[in-house]
Write a protein that holds these residues in place. Structure first.
Motif, PDB file in Angstrom:
ATOM      1  N   ASN A  75      11.730   1.236   9.466  1.00 60.20           N
ATOM      2  CA  ASN A  75      10.982   0.942   8.237  1.00 60.20           C
ATOM      3  C   ASN A  75       9.521   0.612   8.556  1.00 60.20           C
ATOM      4  O   ASN A  75       8.617   1.010   7.833  1.00 60.20           O
ATOM      5  N   SER A  76       9.317  -0.122   9.647  1.00 63.48           N
ATOM      6  CA  SER A  76       7.961  -0.452  10.083  1.00 63.48           C
ATOM      7  C   SER A  76       7.238   0.804  10.569  1.00 63.48           C
ATOM      8  O   SER A  76       6.050   0.990  10.294  1.00 63.48           O
ATOM      9  N   GLU A  79       5.809   2.739   7.800  1.00 64.91           N
ATOM     10  CA  GLU A  79       4.512   2.210   7.377  1.00 64.91           C
ATOM     11  C   GLU A  79       3.400   2.741   8.265  1.00 64.91           C
ATOM     12  O   GLU A  79       2.308   3.055   7.794  1.00 64.91           O
ATOM     13  N   ASP A 102       5.655  -6.415  11.357  1.00 61.66           N
ATOM     14  CA  ASP A 102       4.699  -5.307  11.336  1.00 61.66           C
ATOM     15  C   ASP A 102       3.482  -5.698  10.515  1.00 61.66           C
ATOM     16  O   ASP A 102       3.498  -6.685   9.791  1.00 61.66           O
ATOM     17  N   ARG A 105       1.996  -2.655   4.710  1.00 56.93           N
ATOM     18  CA  ARG A 105       1.612  -3.144   3.380  1.00 56.93           C
ATOM     19  C   ARG A 105       2.413  -4.353   2.935  1.00 56.93           C
ATOM     20  O   ARG A 105       2.049  -5.053   2.004  1.00 56.93           O
ATOM     21  N   GLY A 106       3.548  -4.579   3.590  1.00 54.71           N
ATOM     22  CA  GLY A 106       4.467  -5.614   3.116  1.00 54.71           C
ATOM     23  C   GLY A 106       5.371  -5.002   2.071  1.00 54.71           C
ATOM     24  O   GLY A 106       4.924  -4.173   1.263  1.00 54.71           O
ATOM     25  N   ILE A 107       6.642  -5.383   2.080  1.00 52.15           N
ATOM     26  CA  ILE A 107       7.564  -4.854   1.081  1.00 52.15           C
ATOM     27  C   ILE A 107       7.048  -5.274  -0.302  1.00 52.15           C
ATOM     28  O   ILE A 107       6.628  -6.421  -0.475  1.00 52.15           O
ATOM     29  N   PRO A 108       7.053  -4.372  -1.284  1.00 52.71           N
ATOM     30  CA  PRO A 108       6.554  -4.721  -2.629  1.00 52.71           C
ATOM     31  C   PRO A 108       7.265  -5.955  -3.200  1.00 52.71           C
ATOM     32  O   PRO A 108       8.470  -6.115  -3.017  1.00 52.71           O
ATOM     33  N   VAL A 125      15.257  -4.296  -2.419  1.00 52.39           N
ATOM     34  CA  VAL A 125      15.243  -3.571  -1.143  1.00 52.39           C
ATOM     35  C   VAL A 125      16.228  -4.203  -0.154  1.00 52.39           C
ATOM     36  O   VAL A 125      16.917  -3.507   0.583  1.00 52.39           O
ATOM     37  N   PHE A 135      11.873   3.940  -3.970  1.00 54.13           N
ATOM     38  CA  PHE A 135      10.465   3.807  -3.593  1.00 54.13           C
ATOM     39  C   PHE A 135       9.982   5.050  -2.853  1.00 54.13           C
ATOM     40  O   PHE A 135       9.027   4.995  -2.121  1.00 54.13           O
ATOM     41  N   ARG A 167       1.236 -10.273   1.543  1.00 52.38           N
ATOM     42  CA  ARG A 167       0.747  -9.186   0.678  1.00 52.38           C
ATOM     43  C   ARG A 167      -0.190  -9.747  -0.383  1.00 52.38           C
ATOM     44  O   ARG A 167       0.108 -10.768  -0.995  1.00 52.38           O
ATOM     45  N   THR A 196       5.128  -7.447   7.094  1.00 56.32           N
ATOM     46  CA  THR A 196       6.489  -7.908   6.828  1.00 56.32           C
ATOM     47  C   THR A 196       7.083  -8.515   8.088  1.00 56.32           C
ATOM     48  O   THR A 196       6.889  -7.991   9.179  1.00 56.32           O
TER      49      THR A 196
END
Ligand code: 0RA
Length: 397
Positions: A75-76, A79, A102, A105-108, A125, A135, A167, A196
């Motif tokens: 996931n990182s 990004e 990481d 952007r950071g998880i929304p 998530v 997403f 974020r 994140t």
């Protein structure tokens, strides 16, 4: 046989304990007050994961245990692939819990509709199976690949997970036990950071062992750094002390040369026939292609292929395209350009791969994988890769 027996034993125990948990939660009204239709749905999704973990992470042994780390890291890496992160830090703690940080952007964090109810996107998530799809963006995603099951699976298989998001100037936090929120998702401060942090302790009731192997993690993290040039990935092991520094064991992987450095690494200790690997890179027809090769004076072949950072152990279209172009180019050069081969002579594919060390890496959206272990790329890109390699290896240019 033994593995299967252990697994079926676990399956039964897990089934019993899950049923017991559900009853307890119903009696308590849950850890956070009310159980809503949505939180029940989310819980049901992750109960499926706890009931059949191997279906989601391949095994409940060492492989599956390490896969938890790869899942979060993927996931990182996504990004990073999207151009929003350039650093991933992985730490193994004393208790074999893991932290992955990481600078993406950071998880929304904004509230979103989830089955007619508003929930923070990050909570969705972390608690809903396959929430990632909600997403979806257009870029290549590692997490859309082989296992690509999402961070919620890691949450469901963790005794404890702590999430921290930086974020838009704020810090957000939530904690979970076996995938169920144990705190509300809340703003806990301000920050100038972005990204994140996921800290998780694998559930020892799920895994046959929760002891992480430094070298296993280091090998995959190094590979990811080779495959994503410029990305910095660090690994720190707080269980071990470096004799020289007295600090925790630590490694940093960053390769500006990408897979050219990977090939050099694979050829270490061997006698290379040319100093620098041949390296080529291009994006065509929406496919990002990167190939590096270097011959050594031996006779064996080590060619590794990847699609979206996933090692395609059974090859596929990208590897076929590369092999065809390599064989044709060398035969053309040997006969027509250099006159080393007679009319009737030609080298076989096996011939041209003696002493070859190569890495073929492609990145594309919606890769198609096939085969028993999904280790073969089945996307229609052989022609694209072949044309690219023909062109770049052409000795007449
Ligand atoms: C969902 C959507 C977006 C990013 C992420 C999840 C995300 C997940 C993880 C897990 C570890 N680090 C992560 N970083 C990001 C898209 C972000 C957006 O559109 O703003």
């Amino acid at each position: 046989m033994k593995e299967a027996a252990i697994r079926s034993q676990e399956f039964v125990e897990e089934k019993q304990s899950s049923a017991k948990e559900t009853k307890q939660k119903k009696a308590n009204g849950g850890s956070n007050g009310e159980y809503t239709a949505d939180s029940i749905k989310a819980l049901e999704g992750l109960e499926a994961v706890r009931l059949r973990p191997a279906m989601y992470i391949g095994s409940t042994g060492e492989m599956g245990l390490h896969h938890l780390v790869y899942e979060v890291v993927d996931n990182s890496v996504d990004e990073a692939l999207a151009g929003h992160a350039d650093r991933i830090d992985v730490t193994i703690h004393i208790d074999n819990s893991i932290t992955v940080v990481d600078n993406g952007r950071g998880i929304p964090v904004d509230d979103m509709e989830y089955h007619g109810e508003k929930l923070p996107a990050a909570q969705v998530v972390l608690t809903v199976l396959h929430a990632g799809g909600k997403f979806d963006s257009s870029t290549y995603k590692v997490s859309g690949g082989l296992h690509g099951v999402g961070v919620s699976v890691v949450n469901g298989l963790s005794h404890q997970l702590d999430l921290e998001i930086w974020r838009d100037g704020f810090v957000w936090e939530q904690a979970y036990t076996k995938g169920v929120p144990s705190t509300t998702f809340k703003k806990t401060g301000t920050t100038k950071k972005r990204g994140t942090k996921v800290h998780f302790l694998p559930d020892k009731d799920i895994f046959t062992t929760i002891e992480y192997n430094y070298d296993t993690l280091a090998q995959r993290l190094r590979e990811l750094a080779f495959l994503n040039k410029g990305l910095t990935i660090t690994l720190t092991d707080e269980r071990a002390t470096d004799a020289k520094t007295g600090e925790a064991k630590h490694a940093e992987f960053k390769y500006t040369g990408g897979i050219a450095e990977f090939v050099k690494h694979l050829n270490r200790g061997k006698q290379a026939l040319h100093d620098r690997p041949i390296y080529m890179e291009a994006e065509r027809d929406g496919v990002e292609m990167e190939i590096a090769l270097q011959y050594n004076d031996g006779y064996s072949e080590s060619v590794f292929s990847f699609a979206n950072n996933i090692n395609t152990v059974d090859g596929g279209a990208h590897l076929s395209g590369f092999r065809t172009a390599l064989t044709r180019t060398i035969n053309y050069a040997g006969s027509k350009q250099l006159g080393l081969l007679k009319e009737s002579e030609s080298l076989s594919g096996d011939d041209v791969r003696e002493g070859l060390v190569a890495v073929v890496s492609v990145k594309l959206s919606q890769p198609q994988f096939e085969g028993q272990t999904k280790g073969k790329l089945n996307s229609d890109i052989a022609g694209t890769v072949q044309a690219f390699v023909n062109e770049r290896l052409d000795l007449s240019r």
